[in-house]
Design an enzyme around this catalytic site. Structure first.
Site, PDB file in Angstrom:
ATOM      1  N   HIS A  23     -19.981  18.052 -10.093  1.00 51.68           N
ATOM      2  CA  HIS A  23     -18.566  18.623 -10.382  1.00 51.68           C
ATOM      3  C   HIS A  23     -18.944  19.494 -11.368  1.00 51.68           C
ATOM      4  O   HIS A  23     -17.745  21.192 -10.652  1.00 51.68           O
ATOM      5  CB  HIS A  23     -17.676  17.985 -11.745  1.00 51.68           C
ATOM      6  CG  HIS A  23     -17.515  16.490 -10.578  1.00 51.68           C
ATOM      7  ND1 HIS A  23     -17.406  14.739 -11.737  1.00 51.68           N
ATOM      8  CD2 HIS A  23     -16.731  16.185  -9.803  1.00 51.68           C
ATOM      9  CE1 HIS A  23     -16.742  14.186 -10.915  1.00 51.68           C
ATOM     10  NE2 HIS A  23     -16.531  14.912  -9.613  1.00 51.68           N
ATOM     11  N   LYS A  47      -6.763   1.922  -8.459  1.00 50.16           N
ATOM     12  CA  LYS A  47      -8.441   2.303  -9.399  1.00 50.16           C
ATOM     13  C   LYS A  47      -8.353   2.158 -10.938  1.00 50.16           C
ATOM     14  O   LYS A  47      -7.446   2.589 -11.628  1.00 50.16           O
ATOM     15  CB  LYS A  47      -8.830   3.797  -8.969  1.00 50.16           C
ATOM     16  CG  LYS A  47      -9.389   3.961  -8.059  1.00 50.16           C
ATOM     17  CD  LYS A  47      -9.850   5.676  -8.048  1.00 50.16           C
ATOM     18  CE  LYS A  47     -10.416   5.889  -6.777  1.00 50.16           C
ATOM     19  NZ  LYS A  47     -11.575   7.017  -6.871  1.00 50.16           N
ATOM     20  N   SER A 134     -20.202   9.758  -9.981  1.00 49.37           N
ATOM     21  CA  SER A 134     -18.691  10.012 -11.389  1.00 49.37           C
ATOM     22  C   SER A 134     -20.114   7.945 -10.929  1.00 49.37           C
ATOM     23  O   SER A 134     -19.751   7.695 -12.193  1.00 49.37           O
ATOM     24  CB  SER A 134     -17.661   9.733 -10.838  1.00 49.37           C
ATOM     25  OG  SER A 134     -16.997  10.342 -11.318  1.00 49.37           O
TER      26      SER A 134
END
Ligand code: ADP
Length: 171
Positions: A23, A47, A134
């Site tokens: 990122h 989520k 991630s």
């Protein structure tokens, strides 16, 4: 052709759960391409994240806060509506392997359908980050693997604390 100031900003949306060096790479290259990059942390109630949105924002500020051309924000709902509200016409996304392509292609097409004035711009991952996600960082860190070269130092500290604490808890 006349340039409008709002074209020189881009929104980089994502979960950033947690922020990785992949990122950071896209954000750095985003800043080299646009005048301003807004890192927009998605607040997705469907989520169940490792870090809460305020935690993710605080970590992003720790990692990127010294760059005045990077703004950290959060959004919920449609990203195109958020972009229109911010007066920004560019969404920045990163592409790793071919496997990213199908989802990103669908997402960009859907967003274009929803808002013709919002354009998605893709940046290819850099060589050293193509394997980074991630999800994998979360998994590896949860098993005690060393992710120190995959994430910025404040994220590494937060991951160590999170999983160390979990381990320390009696089951
Ligand atoms: P992830 O896909 O790792 O869970 P996000 O949903 O936060 O992360 O991703 C936000 C954006 O950043 C997406 O466009 C994603 O493809 C991109 N991205 C994530 N990791 C990398 C990487 N290592 N290199 C390039 N782009 C990446």
């Amino acid at each position: 052709m006349a340039t409008s100031p709002s074209r020189s900003a881009a929104i980089y949306p994502g979960s950033f759960d947690p922020l990785t060096n992949g990122h950071i790479d896209i954000i750095k290259r985003g800043v080299a391409t646009f005048d301003r990059v807004i890192v927009a942390v998605a607040n997705n109630p469907q989520k169940s994240p490792l870090f809460t949105v305020p935690e993710r924002i605080a970590l992003a500020r720790k990692c990127l806060g010294d760059n005045e051309r990077v703004e950290i924000d959060t959004f919920d709902g449609l990203i195109v509506e958020y972009a229109q509200k911010k007066g920004v016409h560019v969404l920045l996304r990163g592409l790793r392997a071919v496997s990213d392509f199908e989802y990103e292609f669908q997402l960009a097409s859907m967003n274009r359908k929803l808002a013709k004035d919002v354009e998605t711009v893709f940046m290819m991952t850099s060589e050293e980050s193509f394997y980074l996600s991630s999800r994998l960082v979360r998994e590896v860190a949860s098993f005690g693997g060393n992710v120190s070269e995959m994430v910025p130092a404040p994220v590494y500290d937060a991951l160590t604390q999170r999983f160390h604490k979990k381990k320390a808890k009696p089951s």
